[in-house]
Write an enzyme that holds these catalytic residues in place. Structure first.
Site, PDB file in Angstrom:
ATOM      1  N   GLU A 155       9.065  -0.883   3.687  1.00 29.44           N
ATOM      2  CA  GLU A 155       9.477   0.551   3.853  1.00 29.44           C
ATOM      3  C   GLU A 155       9.565   0.742   5.221  1.00 29.44           C
ATOM      4  O   GLU A 155       7.779   0.473   5.691  1.00 29.44           O
ATOM      5  CB  GLU A 155       8.437   1.603   2.695  1.00 29.44           C
ATOM      6  CG  GLU A 155       8.551   1.564   1.030  1.00 29.44           C
ATOM      7  CD  GLU A 155       7.830   2.070   0.470  1.00 29.44           C
ATOM      8  OE1 GLU A 155       7.591   3.173   1.068  1.00 29.44           O
ATOM      9  OE2 GLU A 155       7.872   1.678  -0.849  1.00 29.44           O
TER      10      GLU A 155
ATOM     11  N   CYS B 162       6.953   5.550  11.638  1.00 27.85           N
ATOM     12  CA  CYS B 162       5.957   4.447  10.709  1.00 27.85           C
ATOM     13  C   CYS B 162       6.407   3.497  10.065  1.00 27.85           C
ATOM     14  O   CYS B 162       7.046   2.960   9.532  1.00 27.85           O
ATOM     15  CB  CYS B 162       4.738   5.450   9.924  1.00 27.85           C
ATOM     16  SG  CYS B 162       3.581   4.387   8.786  1.00 27.85           S
TER      17      CYS B 162
ATOM     18  N   CYS C 110       0.262  -6.738   0.942  1.00 28.51           N
ATOM     19  CA  CYS C 110      -0.686  -7.051   1.468  1.00 28.51           C
ATOM     20  C   CYS C 110      -1.844  -8.129   0.903  1.00 28.51           C
ATOM     21  O   CYS C 110      -1.802  -7.151  -0.445  1.00 28.51           O
ATOM     22  CB  CYS C 110      -0.960  -5.592   2.230  1.00 28.51           C
ATOM     23  SG  CYS C 110      -2.832  -5.110   2.465  1.00 28.51           S
TER      24      CYS C 110
ATOM     25  N   CYS D  61      -7.156  -3.552  -1.387  1.00 35.40           N
ATOM     26  CA  CYS D  61      -7.807  -1.593  -1.533  1.00 35.40           C
ATOM     27  C   CYS D  61      -7.050  -1.125  -2.563  1.00 35.40           C
ATOM     28  O   CYS D  61      -5.991  -0.538  -3.027  1.00 35.40           O
ATOM     29  CB  CYS D  61      -7.674  -0.475   0.179  1.00 35.40           C
ATOM     30  SG  CYS D  61      -8.406  -1.454   0.988  1.00 35.40           S
TER      31      CYS D  61
ATOM     32  N   CYS E 291      -4.378   1.932  -2.715  1.00 32.19           N
ATOM     33  CA  CYS E 291      -2.722   1.724  -2.018  1.00 32.19           C
ATOM     34  C   CYS E 291      -2.087   0.813  -3.407  1.00 32.19           C
ATOM     35  O   CYS E 291      -2.444  -0.358  -3.258  1.00 32.19           O
ATOM     36  CB  CYS E 291      -3.291   1.303  -0.571  1.00 32.19           C
ATOM     37  SG  CYS E 291      -1.716   0.533   0.084  1.00 32.19           S
TER      38      CYS E 291
ATOM     39  N   GLY F 222       0.768  -3.355   4.522  1.00 32.00           N
ATOM     40  CA  GLY F 222       0.394  -4.717   5.198  1.00 32.00           C
ATOM     41  C   GLY F 222      -0.938  -3.913   6.572  1.00 32.00           C
ATOM     42  O   GLY F 222      -0.986  -3.175   6.600  1.00 32.00           O
ATOM     43  N   GLU F 223      -1.693  -5.296   7.044  1.00 31.41           N
ATOM     44  CA  GLU F 223      -2.821  -5.377   7.661  1.00 31.41           C
ATOM     45  C   GLU F 223      -2.197  -5.859   8.787  1.00 31.41           C
ATOM     46  O   GLU F 223      -2.355  -7.140   8.809  1.00 31.41           O
ATOM     47  CB  GLU F 223      -3.903  -5.948   7.057  1.00 31.41           C
ATOM     48  CG  GLU F 223      -5.266  -6.190   7.255  1.00 31.41           C
ATOM     49  CD  GLU F 223      -5.288  -4.716   8.326  1.00 31.41           C
ATOM     50  OE1 GLU F 223      -5.217  -3.911   8.314  1.00 31.41           O
ATOM     51  OE2 GLU F 223      -5.606  -5.268  10.000  1.00 31.41           O
TER      52      GLU F 223
ATOM     53  N   SER G  50      -3.246   0.632  12.920  1.00 33.00           N
ATOM     54  CA  SER G  50      -4.100   1.437  12.007  1.00 33.00           C
ATOM     55  C   SER G  50      -4.475  -0.455  11.572  1.00 33.00           C
ATOM     56  O   SER G  50      -4.089  -0.782  10.673  1.00 33.00           O
ATOM     57  CB  SER G  50      -3.236   2.003  10.756  1.00 33.00           C
ATOM     58  OG  SER G  50      -4.565   2.791  10.229  1.00 33.00           O
TER      59      SER G  50
ATOM     60  N   SER H  10      -9.387   2.067   9.205  1.00 37.71           N
ATOM     61  CA  SER H  10      -9.770   2.794   8.043  1.00 37.71           C
ATOM     62  C   SER H  10     -11.215   2.606   7.393  1.00 37.71           C
ATOM     63  O   SER H  10     -11.168   1.717   6.804  1.00 37.71           O
ATOM     64  CB  SER H  10      -8.378   2.216   6.609  1.00 37.71           C
ATOM     65  OG  SER H  10      -7.572   2.412   7.539  1.00 37.71           O
ATOM     66  N   LEU H  11     -11.821   3.963   7.723  1.00 33.87           N
ATOM     67  CA  LEU H  11     -12.915   3.716   7.790  1.00 33.87           C
ATOM     68  C   LEU H  11     -13.470   4.059   5.981  1.00 33.87           C
ATOM     69  O   LEU H  11     -14.374   2.937   4.330  1.00 33.87           O
ATOM     70  CB  LEU H  11     -14.326   4.665   8.239  1.00 33.87           C
ATOM     71  CG  LEU H  11     -15.447   4.892   8.342  1.00 33.87           C
ATOM     72  CD1 LEU H  11     -15.999   3.364   8.198  1.00 33.87           C
ATOM     73  CD2 LEU H  11     -15.956   6.049   8.151  1.00 33.87           C
ATOM     74  N   HIS H  12     -13.173   5.719   5.279  1.00 31.86           N
ATOM     75  CA  HIS H  12     -13.315   5.296   3.795  1.00 31.86           C
ATOM     76  C   HIS H  12     -14.485   5.201   3.475  1.00 31.86           C
ATOM     77  O   HIS H  12     -14.004   5.871   2.206  1.00 31.86           O
ATOM     78  CB  HIS H  12     -12.111   4.416   2.773  1.00 31.86           C
ATOM     79  CG  HIS H  12     -10.656   4.216   3.063  1.00 31.86           C
ATOM     80  ND1 HIS H  12     -10.335   5.928   4.506  1.00 31.86           N
ATOM     81  CD2 HIS H  12      -9.413   2.987   3.490  1.00 31.86           C
ATOM     82  CE1 HIS H  12      -8.813   5.097   4.816  1.00 31.86           C
ATOM     83  NE2 HIS H  12      -8.114   4.180   3.729  1.00 31.86           N
TER      84      HIS H  12
ATOM     85  N   ASN I 261      -3.097  10.524  -2.271  1.00 34.50           N
ATOM     86  CA  ASN I 261      -1.884  10.785  -2.994  1.00 34.50           C
ATOM     87  C   ASN I 261      -2.228   9.659  -4.365  1.00 34.50           C
ATOM     88  O   ASN I 261      -2.202   7.886  -4.082  1.00 34.50           O
ATOM     89  CB  ASN I 261      -1.010   9.657  -1.833  1.00 34.50           C
ATOM     90  CG  ASN I 261       0.442  10.311  -2.117  1.00 34.50           C
ATOM     91  OD1 ASN I 261       0.290  10.306  -3.652  1.00 34.50           O
ATOM     92  ND2 ASN I 261       1.539  10.499  -1.213  1.00 34.50           N
TER      93      ASN I 261
ATOM     94  N   CYS J 165       2.861   4.241   1.022  1.00 32.66           N
ATOM     95  CA  CYS J 165       1.850   3.675   0.944  1.00 32.66           C
ATOM     96  C   CYS J 165       2.597   2.957  -0.335  1.00 32.66           C
ATOM     97  O   CYS J 165       2.244   2.619  -1.145  1.00 32.66           O
ATOM     98  CB  CYS J 165       0.858   3.854   0.084  1.00 32.66           C
ATOM     99  SG  CYS J 165      -0.238   5.821   1.421  1.00 32.66           S
TER     100      CYS J 165
HETATM  101  N1  SAH Z   1      -4.083  -2.036   6.391  1.00 34.63           N
HETATM  102  C1  SAH Z   1      -3.921  -1.034   7.216  1.00 34.63           C
HETATM  103  C2  SAH Z   1      -2.547   0.105   7.590  1.00 34.63           C
HETATM  104  C3  SAH Z   1      -2.278   0.512   6.119  1.00 34.63           C
HETATM  105  S1  SAH Z   1      -3.114   1.471   5.453  1.00 34.63           S
HETATM  106  C4  SAH Z   1      -5.315  -0.436   7.068  1.00 34.63           C
HETATM  107  O1  SAH Z   1      -5.348   0.191   6.201  1.00 34.63           O
HETATM  108  O2  SAH Z   1      -5.312   1.040   7.807  1.00 34.63           O
HETATM  109  C5  SAH Z   1      -2.804   2.963   6.533  1.00 34.63           C
HETATM  110  C6  SAH Z   1      -3.483   3.976   5.380  1.00 34.63           C
HETATM  111  O3  SAH Z   1      -2.337   4.272   4.585  1.00 34.63           O
HETATM  112  C7  SAH Z   1      -4.538   3.984   5.047  1.00 34.63           C
HETATM  113  O4  SAH Z   1      -5.575   4.041   6.093  1.00 34.63           O
HETATM  114  C8  SAH Z   1      -4.813   5.398   4.050  1.00 34.63           C
HETATM  115  O5  SAH Z   1      -4.977   6.329   5.976  1.00 34.63           O
HETATM  116  C9  SAH Z   1      -2.885   5.421   3.882  1.00 34.63           C
HETATM  117  N2  SAH Z   1      -2.948   5.456   2.104  1.00 34.63           N
HETATM  118  C10 SAH Z   1      -2.939   4.412   1.527  1.00 34.63           C
HETATM  119  N3  SAH Z   1      -2.886   4.375   0.413  1.00 34.63           N
HETATM  120  C11 SAH Z   1      -2.852   5.603   0.387  1.00 34.63           C
HETATM  121  C12 SAH Z   1      -3.360   6.842  -0.451  1.00 34.63           C
HETATM  122  N4  SAH Z   1      -3.448   6.375  -2.185  1.00 34.63           N
HETATM  123  N5  SAH Z   1      -2.804   7.761  -0.542  1.00 34.63           N
HETATM  124  C13 SAH Z   1      -3.322   8.586   1.271  1.00 34.63           C
HETATM  125  N6  SAH Z   1      -3.286   7.427   1.833  1.00 34.63           N
HETATM  126  C14 SAH Z   1      -3.237   5.995   2.121  1.00 34.63           C
END
Ligand code: SAH
Length: 346
Positions: free
Chosen positions: A91, A104, A111, A115, A118, A158-159, A190, A213-215, A290, A333
């Site tokens: 996508e 984007c 991936c 996480c 995601c 993907g990462e 990212s 992506s700290l989270h 999301n 995502c």
């Molecule tokens: N692997 C990389 C890039 C892909 S994910 C990383 O981890 O940064 C990039 C971003 O997608 C995450 O930081 C987050 O901002 C977003 N993301 C993933 N799942 C999500 C969800 N369910 N809701 C909102 N944002 C999400």
């Protein structure tokens, strides 16, 4: 067959001169591909017939097939589901921002990171995307809109730091003036925090913006929601990010998904503020999660989100709540890909 897409000017010149055609033809071919969106050798009328014949016999420009194209009701977000030559799908999303078109891109099919919030990682990693497959995502939006692409965010599936070389080569090519001429300052990558490769990136000499992506505000919560948290301690990830900042002078963005009952309490907000306040000029981007039927995670209320934001801001940190673009078309995502696969299975 030689893949021409994804080759920079020097590489393309090597292909052309090796076949005993003049060097300047390489630039003409790049013009056709990246400025005029012509991918059919027969339509490259300025090239002499013998070169066109040679190209047809020896080279390809593999533009992925567009499987679905969706536009959000407000017209500001567009999403393409693309199919690669081997049938794999990715996508890519366009966001029309005030400052211009931002694309984007995905860096991998699937991936491996796992996480929990995601959708891209549900089925694990299929494979890395090639340089040309990353570039093609931007190219297709350029071709569709016939407008300039202003910025790139590597934030799709993907990462990217697990597909380091192809991702960096794609960004370098998109920067070339013969291709899209997009400044490095208008590119953001990212990562969930692959520490060794953050150090590599700091020495790459391309001043792109790093988004982490700290989270989570501590290792315990991070490990619960991001398996990579068990591999790298937060302190080590943040040390790498600090080095990146010091070497590139680029302000760092911290992404923080807000998940109700997981990482969005008042205490968490204080912890986060204290954690990032030593990063000069950093920006914290709060992202209400999301959710979807797969993940059963929910965003906090607007009130809670605002309170969280205010606490982090009280530490002197710049903090924004992400505009939720694209919800209506499952732009986030990996959701469109899953939805389309379901439809086709019915
Ligand atoms: N692997 C990389 C890039 C892909 S994910 C990383 O981890 O940064 C990039 C971003 O997608 C995450 O930081 C987050 O901002 C977003 N993301 C993933 N799942 C999500 C969800 N369910 N809701 C909102 N944002 C999400």
């Amino acid at each position: 067959m030689i893949e021409l897409l994804g080759k920079n000017l020097t590489e393309l010149q090597a292909v052309i001169t090796e076949a005993k055609f003049p060097r300047f033809r390489a630039k003409q071919i790049m013009d056709y591909i990246y400025k005029r969106y012509i991918f059919d050798f027969d339509a490259m009328q300025q090239l002499p017939g013998d070169l066109r014949e040679w190209l047809k016999a020896n080279c390809v420009i593999s533009v992925p097939k567009v499987i679905t194209e969706k536009t959000a009701p407000d017209g500001l977000t567009k999403k393409l589901l693309l199919e690669m030559a081997d049938g794999n799908r990715v996508e890519t999303v366009l966001m029309k921002q005030q400052y211009g078109n931002s694309v984007c891109v995905s860096s991998q099919v699937g991936c491996a990171m796992g996480c929990i919030f995601c959708a891209s990682t549900t089925d694990g990693l299929y494979r890395n995307l090639e340089t040309h497959e990353i570039v093609a995502q931007v190219l297709l939006f350029g071709a569709l809109l016939k407008e300039r692409i202003h910025s790139i965010v590597v934030m799709g599936a993907g990462e990217p730091l697990q597909n380091y070389t192809n991702t960096i080569n794609a960004l370098r090519l998109l920067h070339e003036k013969e291709a899209f001429d997009i400044g490095y300052r208008r590119m953001t990558l990212s990562t969930c925090g692959v520490v060794e490769n953050i150090y590599l990136l700091a020495d790459e000499g391309i001043p792109i913006t790093l988004a982490l992506s700290l989270h989570a505000p501590n290792d315990t919560i991070r490990r619960e929601i991001m398996p990579i948290g068990a591999h790298y301690a937060l302190a080590d990830v943040l040390a790498a990010v600090k080095t990146y900042y010091e070497k590139t002078d680029r302000r760092v963005t911290f992404e923080y998904i807000l998940i109700d009952g997981v990482n969005s309490s008042i205490d968490n907000a204080h912890e986060l503020g204290a954690l990032v306040k030593s990063f000069p000029n950093c920006n914290v981007n709060l992202i209400p999660v999301n959710g979807n039927e797969h993940i059963k995670l929910f965003k906090p209320s607007r009130r809670q989100t605002e309170a969280f934001r205010n606490i982090v801001a009280s530490y002197g940190v710049s903090v924004t709540v992400r505009k939720e673009m694209g919800d209506a078309i499952q732009a986030a995502c990996g959701q469109l890909k899953i939805q389309q696969a379901k439809k086709e299975a019915e």
